[in-house]
Each structure stands twice: as structure tokens, then as C-alpha cells.
Design a protein around this motif. Structure first.
Motif, PDB file in Angstrom:
ATOM      1  N   GLN A 192       0.774  -1.297  -0.073  1.00 50.77           N
ATOM      2  CA  GLN A 192       0.079   0.190  -0.103  1.00 50.77           C
ATOM      3  C   GLN A 192       0.991   1.155  -0.257  1.00 50.77           C
ATOM      4  OE1 GLN A 192      -2.749   0.001   3.392  1.00 50.77           O
ATOM      5  NE2 GLN A 192      -3.897   1.382   2.388  1.00 50.77           N
ATOM      6  N   PRO A 193       1.546   1.491  -0.827  1.00 55.32           N
ATOM      7  CA  PRO A 193       2.452   2.694  -1.073  1.00 55.32           C
ATOM      8  C   PRO A 193       1.905   4.337  -0.853  1.00 55.32           C
ATOM      9  CG  PRO A 193       2.489   1.850  -3.851  1.00 55.32           C
ATOM     10  CD  PRO A 193       1.740   1.055  -2.021  1.00 55.32           C
ATOM     11  N   ASN A 194       2.369   5.132  -0.801  1.00 57.40           N
ATOM     12  CA  ASN A 194       1.696   6.592  -0.192  1.00 57.40           C
ATOM     13  C   ASN A 194       2.132   7.019  -1.812  1.00 57.40           C
ATOM     14  OD1 ASN A 194       1.460   5.848   2.188  1.00 57.40           O
ATOM     15  ND2 ASN A 194       3.194   7.289   3.259  1.00 57.40           N
ATOM     16  N   GLY A 195       0.820   7.129  -2.207  1.00 59.16           N
ATOM     17  CA  GLY A 195       1.178   8.156  -3.502  1.00 59.16           C
ATOM     18  C   GLY A 195       0.281   7.305  -4.523  1.00 59.16           C
ATOM     19  N   ILE A 196       1.592   7.586  -5.936  1.00 61.77           N
ATOM     20  CA  ILE A 196       1.760   6.824  -7.410  1.00 61.77           C
ATOM     21  C   ILE A 196       2.208   5.799  -6.482  1.00 61.77           C
ATOM     22  CG2 ILE A 196       0.897   7.371  -9.842  1.00 61.77           C
ATOM     23  CD1 ILE A 196       0.231   9.849  -9.270  1.00 61.77           C
ATOM     24  N   PRO A 197       1.920   4.381  -6.974  1.00 65.15           N
ATOM     25  CA  PRO A 197       2.175   3.288  -7.132  1.00 65.15           C
ATOM     26  C   PRO A 197       3.850   3.624  -8.242  1.00 65.15           C
ATOM     27  CG  PRO A 197       0.354   2.629  -6.840  1.00 65.15           C
ATOM     28  CD  PRO A 197       0.149   3.148  -7.542  1.00 65.15           C
ATOM     29  N   ASN A 198       5.254   3.149  -8.249  1.00 66.70           N
ATOM     30  CA  ASN A 198       5.751   2.997  -8.658  1.00 66.70           C
ATOM     31  C   ASN A 198       6.528   2.017  -9.338  1.00 66.70           C
ATOM     32  OD1 ASN A 198       7.237   5.828  -7.930  1.00 66.70           O
ATOM     33  ND2 ASN A 198       7.391   4.382  -6.607  1.00 66.70           N
ATOM     34  N   ASN A 199       5.739   1.025  -9.282  1.00 67.73           N
ATOM     35  CA  ASN A 199       5.908  -0.422  -9.082  1.00 67.73           C
ATOM     36  C   ASN A 199       4.702  -1.074  -9.717  1.00 67.73           C
ATOM     37  OD1 ASN A 199       7.192  -0.914  -6.110  1.00 67.73           O
ATOM     38  ND2 ASN A 199       8.483  -1.556  -8.375  1.00 67.73           N
ATOM     39  N   LEU A 200       4.955  -2.336 -10.899  1.00 66.45           N
ATOM     40  CA  LEU A 200       3.922  -3.104 -11.364  1.00 66.45           C
ATOM     41  C   LEU A 200       2.865  -3.464 -10.493  1.00 66.45           C
ATOM     42  CD1 LEU A 200       2.457  -3.663 -14.311  1.00 66.45           C
ATOM     43  CD2 LEU A 200       4.207  -5.643 -14.259  1.00 66.45           C
ATOM     44  N   VAL A 201       3.076  -4.219  -9.950  1.00 63.32           N
ATOM     45  CA  VAL A 201       1.881  -4.928  -9.481  1.00 63.32           C
ATOM     46  C   VAL A 201       0.676  -4.422  -8.282  1.00 63.32           C
ATOM     47  CG1 VAL A 201       1.278  -6.669  -8.287  1.00 63.32           C
ATOM     48  CG2 VAL A 201       3.597  -7.454  -9.396  1.00 63.32           C
ATOM     49  N   PRO A 202       1.574  -3.287  -7.776  1.00 64.41           N
ATOM     50  CA  PRO A 202       0.534  -2.327  -7.256  1.00 64.41           C
ATOM     51  C   PRO A 202      -0.660  -1.317  -7.894  1.00 64.41           C
ATOM     52  CG  PRO A 202       2.689  -2.157  -6.241  1.00 64.41           C
ATOM     53  CD  PRO A 202       3.016  -2.658  -7.347  1.00 64.41           C
ATOM     54  N   TYR A 203       0.500  -1.000  -8.945  1.00 62.87           N
ATOM     55  CA  TYR A 203      -0.354   0.015 -10.029  1.00 62.87           C
ATOM     56  C   TYR A 203      -1.751  -0.933 -10.655  1.00 62.87           C
ATOM     57  CZ  TYR A 203      -0.721   3.992 -12.950  1.00 62.87           C
ATOM     58  OH  TYR A 203      -1.004   5.063 -13.248  1.00 62.87           O
ATOM     59  N   ILE A 204      -1.006  -2.286 -11.480  1.00 57.17           N
ATOM     60  CA  ILE A 204      -2.541  -2.253 -11.434  1.00 57.17           C
ATOM     61  C   ILE A 204      -2.610  -2.925 -11.030  1.00 57.17           C
ATOM     62  CG2 ILE A 204      -3.030  -5.199 -12.458  1.00 57.17           C
ATOM     63  CD1 ILE A 204      -0.026  -5.822 -13.893  1.00 57.17           C
ATOM     64  N   THR A 205      -3.365  -3.650  -9.861  1.00 57.52           N
ATOM     65  CA  THR A 205      -4.426  -3.959  -8.566  1.00 57.52           C
ATOM     66  C   THR A 205      -5.193  -2.453  -8.837  1.00 57.52           C
ATOM     67  OG1 THR A 205      -2.537  -4.667  -7.066  1.00 57.52           O
ATOM     68  CG2 THR A 205      -3.940  -4.546  -6.372  1.00 57.52           C
ATOM     69  N   GLN A 206      -4.367  -1.331  -8.445  1.00 60.88           N
ATOM     70  CA  GLN A 206      -5.452   0.509  -8.340  1.00 60.88           C
ATOM     71  C   GLN A 206      -6.145   0.178  -9.680  1.00 60.88           C
ATOM     72  OE1 GLN A 206      -3.194   3.363  -6.218  1.00 60.88           O
ATOM     73  NE2 GLN A 206      -2.171   2.184  -5.260  1.00 60.88           N
ATOM     74  N   VAL A 207      -5.785  -0.143 -10.949  1.00 64.41           N
ATOM     75  CA  VAL A 207      -6.554   0.052 -12.033  1.00 64.41           C
ATOM     76  C   VAL A 207      -7.483  -1.351 -11.979  1.00 64.41           C
ATOM     77  CG1 VAL A 207      -6.460  -0.446 -14.873  1.00 64.41           C
ATOM     78  CG2 VAL A 207      -4.354   0.429 -13.728  1.00 64.41           C
ATOM     79  N   ALA A 208      -7.597  -2.621 -11.922  1.00 63.31           N
ATOM     80  CA  ALA A 208      -8.223  -3.193 -11.018  1.00 63.31           C
ATOM     81  C   ALA A 208      -9.701  -2.750 -10.604  1.00 63.31           C
ATOM     82  CB  ALA A 208      -7.630  -4.732 -11.031  1.00 63.31           C
ATOM     83  N   ILE A 209      -9.382  -1.978  -9.367  1.00 66.58           N
ATOM     84  CA  ILE A 209     -10.262  -1.760  -8.572  1.00 66.58           C
ATOM     85  C   ILE A 209     -10.591  -0.284  -9.287  1.00 66.58           C
ATOM     86  CG2 ILE A 209      -9.588  -3.203  -7.019  1.00 66.58           C
ATOM     87  CD1 ILE A 209      -8.550  -0.703  -5.829  1.00 66.58           C
ATOM     88  N   GLY A 210     -10.276   0.483 -10.628  1.00 69.75           N
ATOM     89  CA  GLY A 210     -10.976   1.404 -10.866  1.00 69.75           C
ATOM     90  C   GLY A 210     -10.459   2.846  -9.580  1.00 69.75           C
ATOM     91  N   GLN A 211      -9.380   2.948  -9.432  1.00 73.95           N
ATOM     92  CA  GLN A 211      -8.635   3.937  -9.152  1.00 73.95           C
ATOM     93  C   GLN A 211      -7.431   4.507  -9.901  1.00 73.95           C
ATOM     94  OE1 GLN A 211      -6.827   2.930  -5.103  1.00 73.95           O
ATOM     95  NE2 GLN A 211      -6.434   4.077  -5.184  1.00 73.95           N
ATOM     96  N   ARG A 212      -7.674   3.951 -10.866  1.00 75.65           N
ATOM     97  CA  ARG A 212      -6.233   4.424 -11.583  1.00 75.65           C
ATOM     98  C   ARG A 212      -7.211   3.781 -13.226  1.00 75.65           C
ATOM     99  NH1 ARG A 212      -2.992   7.131  -8.941  1.00 75.65           N
ATOM    100  NH2 ARG A 212      -2.793   6.238  -7.114  1.00 75.65           N
ATOM    101  N   GLU A 213      -7.136   4.966 -13.955  1.00 77.43           N
ATOM    102  CA  GLU A 213      -7.848   4.335 -15.442  1.00 77.43           C
ATOM    103  C   GLU A 213      -7.232   3.292 -16.510  1.00 77.43           C
ATOM    104  OE1 GLU A 213      -8.810   7.455 -18.997  1.00 77.43           O
ATOM    105  OE2 GLU A 213      -9.314   8.128 -16.915  1.00 77.43           O
ATOM    106  N   ALA A 214      -5.701   3.882 -16.566  1.00 83.82           N
ATOM    107  CA  ALA A 214      -5.398   2.288 -17.553  1.00 83.82           C
ATOM    108  C   ALA A 214      -3.749   2.522 -16.629  1.00 83.82           C
ATOM    109  CB  ALA A 214      -5.218   2.825 -19.092  1.00 83.82           C
ATOM    110  N   LEU A 215      -3.141   1.351 -17.073  1.00 83.00           N
ATOM    111  CA  LEU A 215      -2.108   1.041 -17.133  1.00 83.00           C
ATOM    112  C   LEU A 215      -0.916   1.063 -18.074  1.00 83.00           C
ATOM    113  CD1 LEU A 215       0.699  -1.039 -15.453  1.00 83.00           C
ATOM    114  CD2 LEU A 215       0.095  -2.893 -17.398  1.00 83.00           C
TER     115      LEU A 215
END
Ligand code: NAD
Ligand code: UD1
Length: 299
Positions: A192-215
Motif C-alpha cells: 500500500q504505497p503512499n501516492g502513485i505506485p511506482n511498481n507494476l503490481v500495485p499499479y495493476i491492482t489500483q487499475v483493477a479496482i477502478g482507482q486508476r484509469e489504465a496501466l
């Protein structure tokens, strides 16, 4: 066994603290919350039935370390505390050298003062730089890291290696992680990184739950089977168990020893997206973006 865990509220540290407590050991956490939330203490308590003791402070604070070592009979230290965002390290190199290298030196000095001899250090496969051959082994050449973050890890490895040579009673293990992924099966702790994730997996996760638009897939023109970057992803709980194995070995091995922690099997960014979609049933929209500075094709 009392284990000082610097950075113990972070992603890998929190999973390791759970495993330590489950194995009957006592973690004492020191974390400055620069990339963690204080409620991780309660989340660990929820999982194991006891809250780990936690100091909210900085590993560069030598006086605080002295008082922790004076208060608790520490048997070993696991040193996770560090900054880890490759891109940010290119923009703020001094911040990285200060936090990571200086932090490690302050810790090592406090350990020497307190007579604590056992240390496990969170290093990274980034110390191998852009490899000529994969899979990488512990004997692959190091030192050609492609960014200040990676160079900070290599510098710390060298400092600890030199220190151990000068004080043979020290037992130091350098764990070179590949790419940790996943979370505790309960879902109570995870990345659960603070801010926008830098790493792939947390970024994918946030896209999957609709928190971010696209990877954004950083480059599809690498010399890899589908053109996207290939990495060795290992489960964070396996990685946590690796630290317990390293603790077992600390006192039976001599010197300063490095171990790779990975699976030996690489997957591309697009394979990771497909695997995530299959496992979660969620679509992960993505677009192809330019390569990221400091990235390599395959590790
Ligand atoms: P993380 O950011 O989740 O955890 C690091 C923790 O250290 C955070 O809780 C942060 O608040 C704390 N911290 C940072 N600087 C501190 C300081 N000066 N004093 C006290 N606490 C401080 O990162 P992580 O993924 O759990 O990584 C842990 C370690 O493993 C880091 O050293 C990282 O470089 C290394 N590592 C991580 C990866 C990865 O992909 N996650 C790969 C290789 C190596
Ligand atoms: C990097 C470091 C590693 C460090 C880790 C922790 C290198 C070679 N590796 O791992 O040592 O410990 O960070 O921060 O320096 N990607 C995308 N889109 C994204 C995010 C990532 O396409 O939004 C791609 C990357 O280009 C890469 C792969 O996904 O190919 C993995 O990236 P990431 O999760 O950031 O890890 P590394 O860069 O391998």
C-alpha cells in the motif's frame, strides 16, 4: 529471539514481522512512516494476536538506535528501511544516498556500539545492473547498477562486506530480492504505497479496482519475447520466509554472504497483466508508453 526490524511497517517488513511472530520470535520495529501507515501495527496484531512493539523514528537517528539497543536485548537486525523508487532516485540522488547509505552506516555504528553481531540486509537484484546472462546467480558481476537507488544498494553491500572483513565476529547476510508481489492471504496487509505506485503490481491492482484509469506499459520494444520488460516475480510471503531461513543461517555461516531471492523464472509485463486478469476476473486496461528511464529489458 529479539529482532530489530527497521522499515518493519513497509510491504516486505510487515509480512516478515507476521512470520517472525508466528515462529515465536519478537520483532521490534523502527519505522519513520515515510512509506507506511501506522495502522499496519494493528493489522499485524489482527493477524497474529499481538501488536509488535514499534518505534516511530528514523534509522539515521543514532541516539534513538542507541536507546533501542540499550532497552532491548537485540539478537539480530533485519534492515529493510530504505527508499526504493528508481525514478525518484534519479531526480533526488542525495536523498537516496542519505537515507539508504547513511542510514545503513548509522545503524552499523550503533550495532557495533551495542555489540550486536547479526545483520540481514535488504539488497536487490538491481546490483547486477543490466545483465549479460540470465538467470543471474550470486556470482554474476555486480556494481553496474543503472540508477542511484541501485548504486546505493551496491554501496551498502560494499560497506557491510568491508566491515565484516574488519570484524570477523559479525555475521552479515545480503539478500538480493527480485520482484516481490502479492499479499498475505488474509488481505489484511499488502503493498500500500503512499501516492502513485511506482511498481507494476500495485499499479495493476489500483487499475483493477477502478482507482486508476489504465496501466502505462513502459516500452514494448525491448529484446524480449513480447517486447515488454521481463522480471522474476516472487510471492511476498515466500520472501518473508526467506528472512527466517536467513536468520537460521546467520550463526552457522562465516562472513558476509549474498543470496538471491527469486524463482529463476521471468514474466513479461503483458503476461503479468493477463495473469492478473485471469486470477481476478477484472479487466486491466493498458496503453503502451515510452520506456522508463533506468529500466532494463530482463532481470
Ligand atoms: P517499503 O517502502 O514498503 O518499506 C520500507 C519501509 O522503510 C517503509 O515502511 C518506510 O516508511 C521505512 N523507511 C524508509 N526510510 C526509513 C528511515 N530512514 N528510517 C526508518 N524507516 C524508514 O518497501 P519494501 O518493498 O518493503 O522494501 C523493503 C526493502 O527491500 C527496501 O530496502 C527496498 O529497497 C528493498 N527491496 C525492495 C524491492 C521491492 O520491489 N519491493 C526489491 C528489492 C529490494
Ligand atoms: C525496480 C528495481 C528493483 C527495486 C524495485 C523496487 C531495477 C532494475 N529494479 O524493480 O531493484 O528493488 O524497483 O522499487 O532497477 N512497469 C510498467 N508500468 C508501470 C510500472 C512498471 O510497465 O506502471 C514495468 C517496468 O518497466 C518493468 C516491470 O514493469 O519492466 C517491473 O517494474 P517494477 O515493478 O517497477 O520493478 P523493477 O523496475 O523491476
Amino acid at each position: 529471539m529479539n529482532v530489530l526490524v527497521t522499515g518493519g511497517l513497509g510491504y516486505i517488513g510487515s509480512h516478515t514481522c507476521v512470520k517472525l511472530i508466528e515462529s515465536g520470535m519478537t520483532p521490534i520495529i523502527l519505522d519513520n512512516l515515510s512509506n507506511a501507515k501506522p495502522e499496519v501495527v494493528q493489522r499485524i496484531e489482527h493477524l497474529v494476536g499481538e501488536a509488535p512493539l514499534c518505534y516511530f523514528g528514523d534509522v539515521r537517528d543514532g541516539e534513538l538506535l542507541d536507546s533501542i539497543f540499550a532497552t532491548h536485548d537485540i539478537d539480530a537486525v533485519i534492515h529493510f528501511a530504505g527508499l526504493k523508487a528508481v525514478g525518484e532516485s534519479v531526480i533526488k540522488p542525495l536523498t537516496y544516498y542519505d537515507n539508504n547509505v547513511n542510514g545503513s552506516l548509522v545503524l552499523a555504528k550503533a550495532m557495533r556500539k551495542a555489540g550486536v553481531n547479526s545483520l540481514i540486509f535488504s539488497s536487490s537484484a538491481t546490483v547486477y545492473g543490466d545483465p549479460e546472462h540470465v538467470p543471474l546467480t550470486e556470482n554474476s558481476p555486480t556494481g553496474a547498477a543503472t540508477n542511484p537507488y541501485g548504486r546505493s544498494k551496491h554501496m551498502i553491500e560494499q560497506c557491510f562486506t568491508d566491515l565484516q572483513k574488519s570484524v570477523p565476529t559479525l555475521s552479515i547476510t545480503l539478500l538480493r530480492y527480485f520482484n516481490p508481489a502479492g499479499a498475505h492471504p488474509s488481505g489484511n496487509i499488502g503493498e500500500q504505497p503512499n501516492g502513485i505506485p511506482n511498481n507494476l503490481v500495485p499499479y495493476i491492482t489500483q487499475v483493477a479496482i477502478g482507482q486508476r484509469e489504465a496501466l502505462s506499459v513502459f516500452g514494448d520494444d525491448y529484446d524480449t519475447p513480447d517486447g515488454t520488460g521481463v522480471r522474476d516475480y516472487l510471492h511476498v510471503v515466500d520472501l518473508a520466509v526467506g528472512h527466517l531461513k536467513a536468520l537460521d543461517k546467520l550463526n552457522v555461516q562465516d562472513g558476509c554472504v549474498a543470496y538471491n531471492l527469486g524463482t529463476g523464472q521471468g514474466y513479461s509485463v503483458l503476461e503479468m497483466v493477463a495473469a492478473f486478469e485471469k486470477a481476478s476476473g477484472q479487466q486491466v486496461p493498458y496503453n503502451i508508453a515510452p520506456r522508463r528511464a533506468g529500466d532494463i529489458a530482463c532481470c
